[in-house]
Each structure stands twice: as C-alpha cells, then as structure tokens.
Design an enzyme around this catalytic site. Structure first.
Site, PDB file in Angstrom:
ATOM      1  N   ASP A  21       0.829  -1.214   0.000  1.00 23.90           N
ATOM      2  CA  ASP A  21       0.000   0.000   0.000  1.00 23.90           C
ATOM      3  C   ASP A  21       0.861   1.261   0.000  1.00 23.90           C
ATOM      4  OD1 ASP A  21      -2.359   1.385  -0.040  1.00 23.90           O
ATOM      5  OD2 ASP A  21      -2.740   1.227   2.109  1.00 23.90           O
ATOM      6  N   HIS A  38       2.461   3.296  -8.994  1.00 23.40           N
ATOM      7  CA  HIS A  38       2.223   1.879  -9.305  1.00 23.40           C
ATOM      8  C   HIS A  38       3.411   1.303 -10.082  1.00 23.40           C
ATOM      9  CE1 HIS A  38      -1.688   2.270  -7.651  1.00 23.40           C
ATOM     10  NE2 HIS A  38      -2.203   2.976  -8.646  1.00 23.40           N
ATOM     11  N   LEU A 132      10.396 -20.820  -4.612  1.00 23.27           N
ATOM     12  CA  LEU A 132       9.457 -19.916  -3.943  1.00 23.27           C
ATOM     13  C   LEU A 132       8.153 -19.870  -4.740  1.00 23.27           C
ATOM     14  CD1 LEU A 132      10.087 -16.549  -2.296  1.00 23.27           C
ATOM     15  CD2 LEU A 132       8.481 -16.539  -4.168  1.00 23.27           C
TER      16      LEU A 132
HETATM   17  C1  IPE Z   1      -5.429  -2.649  -0.192  1.00 22.33           C
HETATM   18  O1  IPE Z   1      -5.095  -1.323  -0.405  1.00 22.33           O
HETATM   19  C2  IPE Z   1      -5.437  -3.396  -1.485  1.00 22.33           C
HETATM   20  C3  IPE Z   1      -4.144  -3.558  -2.159  1.00 22.33           C
HETATM   21  C4  IPE Z   1      -2.995  -3.206  -1.679  1.00 22.33           C
HETATM   22  C5  IPE Z   1      -4.213  -4.163  -3.463  1.00 22.33           C
HETATM   23  P1  IPE Z   1      -6.208  -0.184  -0.544  1.00 22.33           P
HETATM   24  O2  IPE Z   1      -5.494   1.089  -0.701  1.00 22.33           O
HETATM   25  O3  IPE Z   1      -7.157  -0.555  -1.607  1.00 22.33           O
HETATM   26  O4  IPE Z   1      -6.951  -0.286   0.865  1.00 22.33           O
HETATM   27  P2  IPE Z   1      -7.761   0.789   1.695  1.00 22.33           P
HETATM   28  O5  IPE Z   1      -8.846   1.300   0.825  1.00 22.33           O
HETATM   29  O6  IPE Z   1      -6.812   1.877   2.085  1.00 22.33           O
HETATM   30  O7  IPE Z   1      -8.264   0.041   2.892  1.00 22.33           O
HETATM   31  C1  IPE Z   2      -1.552   0.257  -3.409  1.00 22.36           C
HETATM   32  O1  IPE Z   2      -1.319   1.629  -3.441  1.00 22.36           O
HETATM   33  C2  IPE Z   2      -1.792  -0.318  -4.783  1.00 22.36           C
HETATM   34  C3  IPE Z   2      -3.186  -0.705  -5.056  1.00 22.36           C
HETATM   35  C4  IPE Z   2      -4.168  -0.678  -4.189  1.00 22.36           C
HETATM   36  C5  IPE Z   2      -3.472  -1.157  -6.407  1.00 22.36           C
HETATM   37  P1  IPE Z   2      -2.528   2.668  -3.474  1.00 22.36           P
HETATM   38  O2  IPE Z   2      -2.888   2.896  -4.898  1.00 22.36           O
HETATM   39  O3  IPE Z   2      -3.624   2.206  -2.613  1.00 22.36           O
HETATM   40  O4  IPE Z   2      -1.833   3.957  -2.890  1.00 22.36           O
HETATM   41  P2  IPE Z   2      -2.408   4.930  -1.755  1.00 22.36           P
HETATM   42  O5  IPE Z   2      -2.825   4.061  -0.618  1.00 22.36           O
HETATM   43  O6  IPE Z   2      -3.578   5.634  -2.356  1.00 22.36           O
HETATM   44  O7  IPE Z   2      -1.286   5.829  -1.414  1.00 22.36           O
HETATM   45 MG    MG Z   3      -4.048   2.436  -0.648  1.00 18.89          MG
END
Ligand code: IPE
Ligand code: IPE
Ligand code: MG
Length: 246
Positions: A21, A38, A132
């Site tokens: 995240d 990303h 792995l």
């Molecule tokens: C969780 O992250 C999902 C992934 C890392 C793929 P999100 O950014 O979607 O989660 P929330 O919305 O902060 O809980």
């Molecule tokens: C995690 O990073 C990747 C996915 C959920 C696909 P985010 O896109 O949720 O990034 P933040 O949490 O908004 O910074």
């Molecule tokens: Mg996120």
C-alpha cells in the site's frame, strides 16, 4: 543495523503475505500521477522477491488488486492492468531463472482477457519451479473467496456428494483459493495504515501483523528482513499460556 545477519534462518516464516500500500501517496509526494507510484512499486516487488528467495522464504503472497479497487477511476484501473500485463510478460523469464512459481488467487474471470492470457501463460511456464511460490492476489477479496467456497460446498451437499457433518475447518479451507498455500505466519502492510482491508481473513487467524510507515515503492529487501527480525522476537501462543510453550 544489518537485519539479514540477525535473522535466525532455522526459524523463518514459511509464508509471508504483504499488503503493498501507498503507491498513490508516494507519487503525490513527488508531484506525479498515481500511476507513477504503481510503476515504481514493481521495483519493490522485484527486490522483495529476490530478498525472499535469497534467505529461503517459500511462499510470498502479494495483494496487488482488490475487489474494491475495481471502483477506482477507470483510467487508474486500466493503467494498473497495463502495468500488470507488461510486467508479467517481461518478468516471466526472471521467475524461471530464479526457480519461482507463479500462482494467483482471486476472481480471475473479472480480469481483461489479455491479462488472463499472460497470467495463465506465466503460471504454466513456471509450474515446475519450487524455490518460492509467488502468489498474486488479483481481483481478490477474502469475503469473495469465503462466499464462493460456501457456495461450492452447498452445491456438493445439495448434490449428495457431501454430508453436512463432513464440513469442518479443514474441508472449508480446501475450497478456498488459498487451498494450496500454508497459512501466513507474517502479514506486512506498508504505508502506515493499520487495517487488513479484506485480505486473507480466514487465513490470518493467528498471523503476526507487522505495520510500517514506509510507502510501498520505498520498501526494499532490508525492510523485509527487518520485518522478519521483528517477527522472530515475538511469542506466538495460539491461545496457550506462555508457560505451556516451554
Ligand atoms: C489494499 O489497499 C489493497 C491492495 C494493496 C491491493 P487499498 O489502498 O485498496 O486499501 P484501503 O482502501 O486503504 O483500505
Ligand atoms: C496500493 O497503493 C496499490 C493498489 C491498491 C493497487 P494505493 O494505490 O492504494 O496507494 P495509496 O494508498 O492511495 O497511497
Ligand atoms: Mg491504498
């Protein structure tokens, strides 16, 4: 501190699950579009997988795209799918060279056709690797998985293939997408959020949770080693008393 040297290699977690995240915030901090985050997150994936194989971790499961993530802006979803497709295409040979088997959990049928194709090809090509197992959670949510397992079991009961009293935790686990994975001992979430967000809810009953403020694109293998070092300092009691463990 060099955490790698401090890790007890005879007490490694077999399976580490990660909620990757913070990509969006990382990009925003740099004045860039979320997609930039990303893209850079892929470098972290590569480094963490290399680090994991280096010390002998057997299973890594990465939350790459949740069921709820489909509700993000169309452009971002499309960009994530593009990154996914091109990365799998580019990195399949690296997986083969490193003896890594690719696995997927989630509602794969919801993914674009070309993404499904790339994934299946990479899964086939790496099927015999055993160093792995890298599992990508894609279009995955734990509630979705638990629901589909319940449905399959109900169908079997209805068809007379299964008796009601044959249903136990073990049988239920066998109907989840994660049936071929051990439960993770360690769950890491980056970006300072202290929540599970629909990830592996059944499987993490006794998993140790580790949170770090690092945003995913800044996370590297030494951060993984630090998490493992921290994990090894904990006492896992599984409902017993401390005295019972010794
Ligand atoms: C969780 O992250 C999902 C992934 C890392 C793929 P999100 O950014 O979607 O989660 P929330 O919305 O902060 O809980
Ligand atoms: C995690 O990073 C990747 C996915 C959920 C696909 P985010 O896109 O949720 O990034 P933040 O949490 O908004 O910074
Ligand atoms: Mg996120």
């Amino acid at each position: 501190m060099d955490y790698k040297d401090q890790i007890n290699l005879s007490k490694l977690p077999k399976h580490i699950a990660i909620v990757m995240d913070g990509n969006g915030r990382w990009a925003k901090e740099k004045g860039k579009l979320r997609v930039f985050g990303h893209k850079n997150g892929i470098l972290s994936v590569k480094d963490v997988i290399e680090g994991a194989t280096e010390i002998g971790i057997e299973y890594v499961t990465l939350y790459a795209f949740s069921t709820e993530n489909w509700n993000r802006p169309k452009l971002e979803v499309a960009a994530i799918m593009e990154i996914l497709i091109s990365t799998i295409h580019k990195e399949t040979q690296t997986l083969i060279d490193n003896n890594v088997r690719l696995n997927v959990i989630g509602n794969i049928n919801a993914l674009p056709a070309n993404c499904k194709r790339e994934l299946n090809e990479a899964i086939d090509k790496t099927a015999h690797n055993y160093r792995l197992t890298l599992t990508l959670a894609l279009s995955y949510s734990a509630r979705w998985d638990i629901t589909q397992a319940a449905k399959t079991i109900a169908q079997k009961v209805q068809a007379g293939e299964l008796q009601l009293d044959e249903i136990d935790e073990n049988l239920f686990s066998k109907h989840l997408n994660t049936h071929n994975l051990p439960n993770p001992e360690l769950l890491i979430r980056t970006s300072g959020e202290h929540r599970v967000s629909n990830y592996l809810l059944w499987e993490i009953a006794y998993t140790e949770l580790y949170f770090t403020n690092k945003l995913w694109p800044d996370f590297r293998r030494h951060d993984l080693f630090e998490a493992i070092y921290n994990f090894q300092k904990r006492e896992r009691r599984f409902g017993l008393t401390s005295e019972q463990l010794t």
